[in-house]
Design a protein around this motif. Structure first.
Motif, PDB file in Angstrom:
ATOM      1  N   LEU A   1       0.826  -1.225   0.000  1.00  0.00           N
ATOM      2  CA  LEU A   1       0.000   0.000   0.000  1.00  0.00           C
ATOM      3  C   LEU A   1       0.851   1.262   0.000  1.00  0.00           C
ATOM      4  O   LEU A   1       0.518   2.233  -0.687  1.00  0.00           O
ATOM      5  N   ARG A   2       1.954   1.244   0.750  1.00  0.00           N
ATOM      6  CA  ARG A   2       2.822   2.424   0.798  1.00  0.00           C
ATOM      7  C   ARG A   2       3.366   2.744  -0.597  1.00  0.00           C
ATOM      8  O   ARG A   2       3.349   3.887  -1.048  1.00  0.00           O
ATOM      9  N   ARG A   3       3.821   1.723  -1.271  1.00  0.00           N
ATOM     10  CA  ARG A   3       4.376   1.924  -2.614  1.00  0.00           C
ATOM     11  C   ARG A   3       3.277   2.283  -3.616  1.00  0.00           C
ATOM     12  O   ARG A   3       3.484   3.103  -4.508  1.00  0.00           O
ATOM     13  N   LEU A   4       2.105   1.661  -3.474  1.00  0.00           N
ATOM     14  CA  LEU A   4       1.010   1.935  -4.392  1.00  0.00           C
ATOM     15  C   LEU A   4       0.573   3.386  -4.328  1.00  0.00           C
ATOM     16  O   LEU A   4       0.389   4.036  -5.357  1.00  0.00           O
ATOM     17  N   TYR A   5       0.424   3.910  -3.125  1.00  0.00           N
ATOM     18  CA  TYR A   5      -0.092   5.267  -2.959  1.00  0.00           C
ATOM     19  C   TYR A   5       0.997   6.326  -2.833  1.00  0.00           C
ATOM     20  O   TYR A   5       0.740   7.493  -3.056  1.00  0.00           O
ATOM     21  N   GLY A   6       2.220   5.908  -2.488  1.00  0.00           N
ATOM     22  CA  GLY A   6       3.281   6.888  -2.285  1.00  0.00           C
ATOM     23  C   GLY A   6       4.378   6.849  -3.321  1.00  0.00           C
ATOM     24  O   GLY A   6       5.250   7.704  -3.329  1.00  0.00           O
ATOM     25  N   GLY A   7       4.379   5.857  -4.190  1.00  0.00           N
ATOM     26  CA  GLY A   7       5.429   5.738  -5.188  1.00  0.00           C
ATOM     27  C   GLY A   7       6.608   4.953  -4.648  1.00  0.00           C
ATOM     28  O   GLY A   7       6.549   4.351  -3.584  1.00  0.00           O
ATOM     29  N   GLU A   8       7.678   4.974  -5.394  1.00  0.00           N
ATOM     30  CA  GLU A   8       8.869   4.170  -5.051  1.00  0.00           C
ATOM     31  C   GLU A   8       9.469   4.602  -3.754  1.00  0.00           C
ATOM     32  O   GLU A   8       9.787   5.466  -3.275  1.00  0.00           O
TER      33      GLU A   8
END
Length: 53
Positions: A46-53
């Protein structure tokens, strides 16, 4: 996932640009984390999905 990739290749699809990707809201196993480290799979939490790399 590799099986699906091989099925596509068997149908003549160019799989040279295929990137195996797993999405999860609950986390990933140690085996998947190791595969990501080797560059075999891209893991998206979820962190990567909504916040990017």
């Amino acid at each position: 996932m590799r099986h699906v990739e091989s099925l596509l290749a068997g149908r003549g699809v160019d799989t040279s640009a295929v990137r195996l990707t797993c999405y999860s809201g609950a986390g990933f196993t140690d085996d998947l984390r190791a595969a990501e480290t080797k560059g075999d799979v891209i893991l998206v939490d979820l962190r990567r999905l909504y916040g990017g790399e």
